[in-house]
Design a protein around this motif. Structure first.
Motif, PDB file in Angstrom:
ATOM      1  N   TRP A 146       2.941   6.032  -2.819  1.00  0.00           N
ATOM      2  CA  TRP A 146       4.100   6.795  -3.314  1.00  0.00           C
ATOM      3  C   TRP A 146       4.056   6.943  -4.828  1.00  0.00           C
ATOM      4  N   ALA A 147       3.650   5.899  -5.532  1.00  0.00           N
ATOM      5  CA  ALA A 147       3.573   5.986  -6.993  1.00  0.00           C
ATOM      6  C   ALA A 147       2.500   6.971  -7.449  1.00  0.00           C
ATOM      7  N   LEU A 148       1.420   7.096  -6.689  1.00  0.00           N
ATOM      8  CA  LEU A 148       0.351   8.032  -7.041  1.00  0.00           C
ATOM      9  C   LEU A 148       0.657   9.452  -6.597  1.00  0.00           C
ATOM     10  N   GLY A 149       1.701   9.636  -5.792  1.00  0.00           N
ATOM     11  CA  GLY A 149       2.035  10.974  -5.311  1.00  0.00           C
ATOM     12  C   GLY A 149       1.149  11.459  -4.189  1.00  0.00           C
ATOM     13  N   VAL A 150       0.534  10.549  -3.448  1.00  0.00           N
ATOM     14  CA  VAL A 150      -0.330  10.939  -2.327  1.00  0.00           C
ATOM     15  C   VAL A 150       0.543  11.441  -1.189  1.00  0.00           C
ATOM     16  N   VAL A 152      -6.465   3.824  -5.223  1.00  0.00           N
ATOM     17  CA  VAL A 152      -6.065   3.414  -3.872  1.00  0.00           C
ATOM     18  C   VAL A 152      -7.009   2.333  -3.346  1.00  0.00           C
ATOM     19  N   VAL A 153      -8.308   2.509  -3.572  1.00  0.00           N
ATOM     20  CA  VAL A 153      -9.271   1.492  -3.140  1.00  0.00           C
ATOM     21  C   VAL A 153      -8.976   0.156  -3.825  1.00  0.00           C
ATOM     22  N   ILE A 201       0.836  -1.204   0.000  1.00  0.00           N
ATOM     23  CA  ILE A 201       0.000   0.000   0.000  1.00  0.00           C
ATOM     24  C   ILE A 201       0.867   1.249   0.000  1.00  0.00           C
ATOM     25  N   GLY A 202       1.973   1.240   0.743  1.00  0.00           N
ATOM     26  CA  GLY A 202       2.869   2.396   0.740  1.00  0.00           C
ATOM     27  C   GLY A 202       3.478   2.656  -0.622  1.00  0.00           C
TER      28      GLY A 202
END
Length: 322
Positions: free
Chosen positions: A147-151, A195-196, A142-143
């Motif tokens: 990180w890949a999505l830039g959250v 993310v979901v 999940i991390g």
């Protein structure tokens, strides 16, 4: 633990300004969606609800709740310090303390107590090792996705995922929901849906692969038993109950097999196959060394070295011959 807390604090402090700006923009966008959507929600209703929430936070009841929260936090801190001290003595003198307890019993009772203690330590230790491995895998996947999505707040969210994974089934969903909300506020609905999706995939990986492989040999509990244990532990004790309910149920089932033989293992001519496989019996997983140790404990009890020996029997006096 100190490194984890430091990483969380630095991560939140470093990205707090960006998160506040993104949250404000996301909230305004959400208000626009609600105003233009089919639901009967307008800006006035939302502002009125926010005003009520602001008034409550400034009221005496909110201050009293804050003081209660400080009291609970101090109690938790005191309990944590006590736990560390007790843990130190358990690690240092655990075998001596358990030896002292067993010396108050003898025979079959001593053997059963010794076997029960060994099973408790074995099951709890294997559970903690296994659930820590599962939590690490969940947090890593999940991390990496966040990180890949830039959250923002990747480190705090990853730590939350790791900690909540100690609650089986429910923990990963709660942490994933929080991560999806952060992604929704900061990057919009598309990132939140991704993310979901990541959380659902990780949850399925945990439920269908990690739990059966890592914890299957240790717990051997049905899914319904796990859910009922989580519900009962949450209602009775709260968060601590949700974390400890499943391993305690596994320990109780294992110790119960030591103290009673009422459960009839094996094939039954009327009931059919046994729902509990013989391989799932904890008695079959006892090492040969421990089997011999328990058998020796069931032998005749030796007299304690401090016991007072009986008085010597005097020889009978005989009449001397003339």
């Amino acid at each position: 633990m100190g490194g984890i807390v430091t990483g969380v604090v630095l991560g939140v402090r470093g990205q707090l300004d960006d998160l506040v700006t993104a949250s404000t923009t996301g909230w305004e966008h959400l208000q626009q969606l609600l105003a233009a959507g089919p639901l009967p929600v307008d800006a006035g209703t939302v502002n009125a609800a926010l005003a009520q929430l602001r008034d409550y936070l400034a009221s005496a009841g909110a201050r009293q709740s804050a003081l209660s929260g400080v009291t609970v936090a101090s109690e938790v801190l005191t309990g944590a310090v006590l736990m560390v001290v007790v843990l130190f003595f358990f690690l240092k003198d655990g075998p001596r303390l358990w030896n002292f307890v067993l010396r108050w019993f003898a025979g079959n009772t001593r053997a059963r107590l010794a076997e029960s203690g060994d099973r408790v330590v074995s099951i709890l230790g294997s559970y903690v090792h296994g659930i820590a491995l599962i939590a690490t895998v969940d947090a890593a996947f999940i991390g990496i996705g966040l990180w890949a999505l830039g959250v923002p707040l990747v480190v705090p969210l990853t730590v939350i995922v790791f900690l909540t994974a100690f609650v089986p089934i429910v923990g990963a969903l709660v942490a994933g929901t929080l991560a999806a909300l952060v992604a929704l506020v900061t990057h919009g609905p598309v990132s939140a849906l991704i993310v979901v999706l990541i959380v659902v995939v990780v949850n399925h990986l945990e439920g269908y692969f990690l739990h059966p492989v890592v914890l299957g040999h240790t717990l051997r509990l049905h899914g319904l038993v796990v859910l009922l244990a989580l519900a009962a532990g949450s209602v009775l004790v709260g968060v601590a109950g949700a974390v400890l309910a499943v391993p305690l149920i596994a320990v109780a089932w294992s110790v119960l097999q030591v103290w009673t033989t009422r459960y009839q293992f094996g094939e039954d001519p009327v009931l059919g196959p046994d729902p509990v496989s013989p391989k799932e019996s904890t008695a079959d997983r006892v090492s040969r060394l421990n089997r011999r140790r328990y058998q020796r404990m069931r032998g005749p009890a030796r007299a304690a070295p401090w016991a007072v020996p009986p008085p010597p029997r005097l020889p009978s006096r005989t009449r001397s011959s003339p």
